[in-house]
Design an enzyme around this catalytic site. Structure first.
Site, PDB file in Angstrom:
ATOM      1  N   ARG A  13      53.330 -11.030 -46.905  1.00 52.27           N
ATOM      2  CA  ARG A  13      52.151 -11.222 -47.777  1.00 52.27           C
ATOM      3  C   ARG A  13      50.853 -11.014 -46.988  1.00 52.27           C
ATOM      4  O   ARG A  13      50.235  -9.963 -47.075  1.00 52.27           O
ATOM      5  CB  ARG A  13      52.225 -12.613 -48.444  1.00 52.27           C
ATOM      6  N   ASP A  14      50.474 -11.981 -46.184  1.00 51.44           N
ATOM      7  CA  ASP A  14      49.224 -11.856 -45.418  1.00 51.44           C
ATOM      8  C   ASP A  14      49.303 -10.631 -44.504  1.00 51.44           C
ATOM      9  O   ASP A  14      48.334  -9.892 -44.324  1.00 51.44           O
ATOM     10  CB  ASP A  14      49.010 -13.134 -44.597  1.00 51.44           C
ATOM     11  N   HIS A 205      47.084 -22.500 -40.304  1.00 55.94           N
ATOM     12  CA  HIS A 205      47.189 -21.051 -40.607  1.00 55.94           C
ATOM     13  C   HIS A 205      46.103 -20.355 -39.791  1.00 55.94           C
ATOM     14  O   HIS A 205      44.966 -20.223 -40.217  1.00 55.94           O
ATOM     15  CB  HIS A 205      46.975 -20.866 -42.117  1.00 55.94           C
ATOM     16  N   HIS A 207      44.535 -17.237 -37.872  1.00 57.13           N
ATOM     17  CA  HIS A 207      44.420 -15.814 -37.524  1.00 57.13           C
ATOM     18  C   HIS A 207      43.993 -15.775 -36.053  1.00 57.13           C
ATOM     19  O   HIS A 207      43.537 -16.777 -35.497  1.00 57.13           O
ATOM     20  CB  HIS A 207      43.442 -15.118 -38.467  1.00 57.13           C
ATOM     21  N   CYS A 238      42.733 -10.550 -44.320  1.00 60.58           N
ATOM     22  CA  CYS A 238      42.341 -10.598 -45.725  1.00 60.58           C
ATOM     23  C   CYS A 238      41.307  -9.514 -45.970  1.00 60.58           C
ATOM     24  O   CYS A 238      40.334  -9.410 -45.221  1.00 60.58           O
ATOM     25  CB  CYS A 238      41.761 -11.973 -46.045  1.00 60.58           C
ATOM     26  N   ASN A 247      47.455 -12.578 -38.378  1.00 59.75           N
ATOM     27  CA  ASN A 247      47.930 -13.945 -38.164  1.00 59.75           C
ATOM     28  C   ASN A 247      48.454 -14.036 -36.743  1.00 59.75           C
ATOM     29  O   ASN A 247      48.861 -13.040 -36.153  1.00 59.75           O
ATOM     30  CB  ASN A 247      49.106 -14.259 -39.102  1.00 59.75           C
TER      31      ASN A 247
HETATM   32  P1  HMG Z   1      37.991 -11.135 -61.571  1.00 59.34           P
HETATM   33  O1  HMG Z   1      37.691  -9.680 -61.500  1.00 59.34           O
HETATM   34  O2  HMG Z   1      36.846 -12.083 -61.603  1.00 59.34           O
HETATM   35  O3  HMG Z   1      38.971 -11.560 -62.744  1.00 59.34           O
HETATM   36  O4  HMG Z   1      38.932 -11.497 -60.340  1.00 59.34           O
HETATM   37  P2  HMG Z   1      39.239 -11.087 -64.192  1.00 59.34           P
HETATM   38  O5  HMG Z   1      39.868 -12.257 -64.864  1.00 59.34           O
HETATM   39  O6  HMG Z   1      37.989 -10.478 -64.775  1.00 59.34           O
HETATM   40  O7  HMG Z   1      40.348  -9.938 -63.999  1.00 59.34           O
HETATM   41  C1  HMG Z   1      40.078  -8.632 -63.551  1.00 59.34           C
HETATM   42  C2  HMG Z   1      41.286  -7.767 -63.850  1.00 59.34           C
HETATM   43  O8  HMG Z   1      42.400  -8.210 -63.091  1.00 59.34           O
HETATM   44  C3  HMG Z   1      41.718  -7.848 -65.320  1.00 59.34           C
HETATM   45  O9  HMG Z   1      42.324  -6.611 -65.629  1.00 59.34           O
HETATM   46  C4  HMG Z   1      42.786  -8.925 -65.283  1.00 59.34           C
HETATM   47  O10 HMG Z   1      43.716  -8.827 -66.338  1.00 59.34           O
HETATM   48  C5  HMG Z   1      43.459  -8.658 -63.953  1.00 59.34           C
HETATM   49  P3  HMG Z   1      41.576  -5.537 -66.588  1.00 59.34           P
HETATM   50  O11 HMG Z   1      41.306  -6.257 -67.871  1.00 59.34           O
HETATM   51  O12 HMG Z   1      40.299  -5.195 -65.855  1.00 59.34           O
HETATM   52  O13 HMG Z   1      42.555  -4.422 -66.667  1.00 59.34           O
HETATM   53  N1  HMG Z   1      44.054  -9.836 -63.372  1.00 59.34           N
HETATM   54  C6  HMG Z   1      45.308  -9.896 -62.893  1.00 59.34           C
HETATM   55  N2  HMG Z   1      46.282  -8.968 -62.832  1.00 59.34           N
HETATM   56  C7  HMG Z   1      47.457  -9.348 -62.280  1.00 59.34           C
HETATM   57  N3  HMG Z   1      47.675 -10.587 -61.765  1.00 59.34           N
HETATM   58  C8  HMG Z   1      46.713 -11.527 -61.805  1.00 59.34           C
HETATM   59  C9  HMG Z   1      45.470 -11.193 -62.398  1.00 59.34           C
HETATM   60  N4  HMG Z   1      44.334 -11.873 -62.591  1.00 59.34           N
HETATM   61  C10 HMG Z   1      43.475 -11.043 -63.192  1.00 59.34           C
HETATM   62  N5  HMG Z   1      46.941 -12.733 -61.305  1.00 59.34           N
HETATM   63  C11 HMG Z   1      40.735 -12.750 -59.402  1.00 59.34           C
HETATM   64  C12 HMG Z   1      39.415 -12.809 -60.140  1.00 59.34           C
HETATM   65  C13 HMG Z   1      41.083 -14.156 -58.974  1.00 59.34           C
HETATM   66  C14 HMG Z   1      41.809 -12.209 -60.353  1.00 59.34           C
HETATM   67  C15 HMG Z   1      40.564 -11.814 -58.180  1.00 59.34           C
HETATM   68  O14 HMG Z   1      39.449 -12.234 -57.473  1.00 59.34           O
HETATM   69  C16 HMG Z   1      41.773 -11.799 -57.277  1.00 59.34           C
HETATM   70  O15 HMG Z   1      42.848 -11.348 -57.660  1.00 59.34           O
HETATM   71  N6  HMG Z   1      41.585 -12.276 -56.016  1.00 59.34           N
HETATM   72  C17 HMG Z   1      42.663 -12.343 -55.053  1.00 59.34           C
HETATM   73  C18 HMG Z   1      42.163 -11.899 -53.692  1.00 59.34           C
HETATM   74  C19 HMG Z   1      43.284 -12.009 -52.701  1.00 59.34           C
HETATM   75  O16 HMG Z   1      44.452 -11.881 -53.027  1.00 59.34           O
HETATM   76  N7  HMG Z   1      42.907 -12.233 -51.422  1.00 59.34           N
HETATM   77  C20 HMG Z   1      43.858 -12.331 -50.360  1.00 59.34           C
HETATM   78  C21 HMG Z   1      44.677 -13.567 -50.412  1.00 59.34           C
HETATM   79  S1  HMG Z   1      43.808 -15.025 -49.838  1.00 59.34           S
HETATM   80  C22 HMG Z   1      44.010 -14.978 -48.117  1.00 59.34           C
HETATM   81  O17 HMG Z   1      44.475 -14.009 -47.578  1.00 59.34           O
HETATM   82  C23 HMG Z   1      43.660 -16.201 -47.318  1.00 59.34           C
HETATM   83  C24 HMG Z   1      44.884 -16.953 -46.826  1.00 59.34           C
HETATM   84  O18 HMG Z   1      45.735 -16.124 -46.052  1.00 59.34           O
HETATM   85  C25 HMG Z   1      44.451 -18.142 -45.965  1.00 59.34           C
HETATM   86  C26 HMG Z   1      43.426 -17.756 -44.905  1.00 59.34           C
HETATM   87  O19 HMG Z   1      43.727 -16.900 -44.040  1.00 59.34           O
HETATM   88  O20 HMG Z   1      42.331 -18.316 -44.950  1.00 59.34           O
HETATM   89  C27 HMG Z   1      45.717 -17.505 -48.000  1.00 59.34           C
HETATM   90 MG    MG Z   2      45.439 -15.613 -43.971  1.00 59.68          MG
END
Ligand code: HMG
Ligand code: MG
Length: 286
Positions: A13-14, A205, A207, A238, A247
């Protein structure tokens, strides 16, 4: 008796989410199958986020359907909202994880909402997971520094950690998202967070941009934490944390823990082989 420490494997994933070239689902499945043989109890397999935001993991359902599930291993996925939760549940994940930030800047960049809104988005996910009997993990990003807002107050980390536990998370993983935390900063943060959350409910967690992740893990061990996220091959990052590196490398963590007398239950040779495979499918030198 030596203390047991769990490493939760992040490579699928990450580790992959920030790769620009799309990796075939078959390679992701083969990676997870190799990881399943290493002795992990938990493997984060994918995320069910918007494919517009993270195109690399748009194949989460295909990946979950293709892996050979090993009994005793829990396969987890990140979910940002109910849409992601429903998809993860349909795909049969064993654990879901909600993720939010201790800093407003990263919350906006990563989730397109404020911290308060992210808690409200996580609430129905937590309720559904509880009703469905699916364990819920929480992540807090930017526990020391934010790529947009700079230094983060430990009290902000403690606040969101407590909120996640109150929502029903069995564990909260504390993320040094940009990987530049120094051990003394981690110690200061953990002193405040462990005042509101038992260390048994926390994970680290880290990095490793600054090369201090192992030292930070040692500090966290001193504070009673016994679960750490890591990624074979040191993959990770990310897309919304510019400049952040991978990581901490699973093998490096496993070696450090073994040298200090902790048990992880991981097979070193299999880990090294999974790491080589992970580097190969991401186009890095094995
Ligand atoms: P948004 O654009 O504000 O949301 O994003 P929306 O509700 O307007 O949706 C936009 C489009 O995405 C729409 O499609 C939705 O249907 C679709 P359209 O109508 O334009 O065709 N959509 C989805 N599709 C599939 N699955 C879903 C989903 N949700 C909406 N779940 C949103 C808001 C939260 C969706 C967006 O910001 C997002 O997906 N963010 C995720 C970012 C991400 O994954 N980042 C990496 C992971 S976090 C990380 O790595 C940190 C961590 O490792 C810890 C650390 O290191 O600190 C965990
Ligand atoms: Mg991370």
């Amino acid at each position: 008796m030596s203390r047991r420490v769990e490493i939760v494997e992040m490579a699928a994933r990450d580790g992959l989410q920030n790769e620009k070239a799309i990796i075939p689902a078959a390679d992701k499945i083969a990676l997870i199958d190799r990881l399943s043989d290493c002795g992990f109890r938990r493997i984060e397999a994918t995320s069910f986020v918007s494919p517009k935001w993270v195109p690399q993991l748009a194949d989460g359902a295909e990946v979950m359907a293709g892996i050979a599930r090993r009994p005793g291993v829990s396969y987890a996925a990140l979910v940002p909202n109910m849409k992601g939760y429903e998809a993860a549940k349909t795909a049969g994940v064993d654990e879901v994880a909600v993720f939010l930030s201790a800093s407003e800047g990263f919350s906006r960049a990563n989730l397109n909402c404020s911290i308060a809104e992210s808690i409200e988005r996580a609430r129905p996910v937590a309720e559904a997971a509880k009703a469905d009997g699916i364990p819920l993990r929480g992540y807090v990003s930017c526990v020391v520094q934010c790529p947009y807002d700079g230094p983060v107050e430990p009290s902000a980390v403690a606040r969101v950690t407590r909120q996640l536990l109150d929502l029903g998370c069995h564990e909260v993983s504390l993320g040094d998202t940009i990987g530049r935390a120094r051990p003394e900063e981690v110690a200061a943060m953990l002193a405040v967070v462990t005042a509101v959350a038992a260390p048994q409910r926390l994970a680290g967690h880290f990095h490793d941009t600054g090369g201090m992740a192992l030292d930070n893990i040692r500090v966290a061990l001193d504070h009673g934490l016994a679960v750490f996220d890591a990624s074979v091959g040191g993959l990770g990052g990310c897309p919304y944390a510019p400049g952040a590196r991978g990581n901490v490398d699973t093998l490096a963590v496993a070696d450090m823990l073994a040298a200090e007398g902790f048990k992880t239950g991981l097979d070193r040779e299999k880990l090294a082989s999974a790491a080589a495979f992970a580097r190969r499918i991401t186009g890095k030198i094995a």
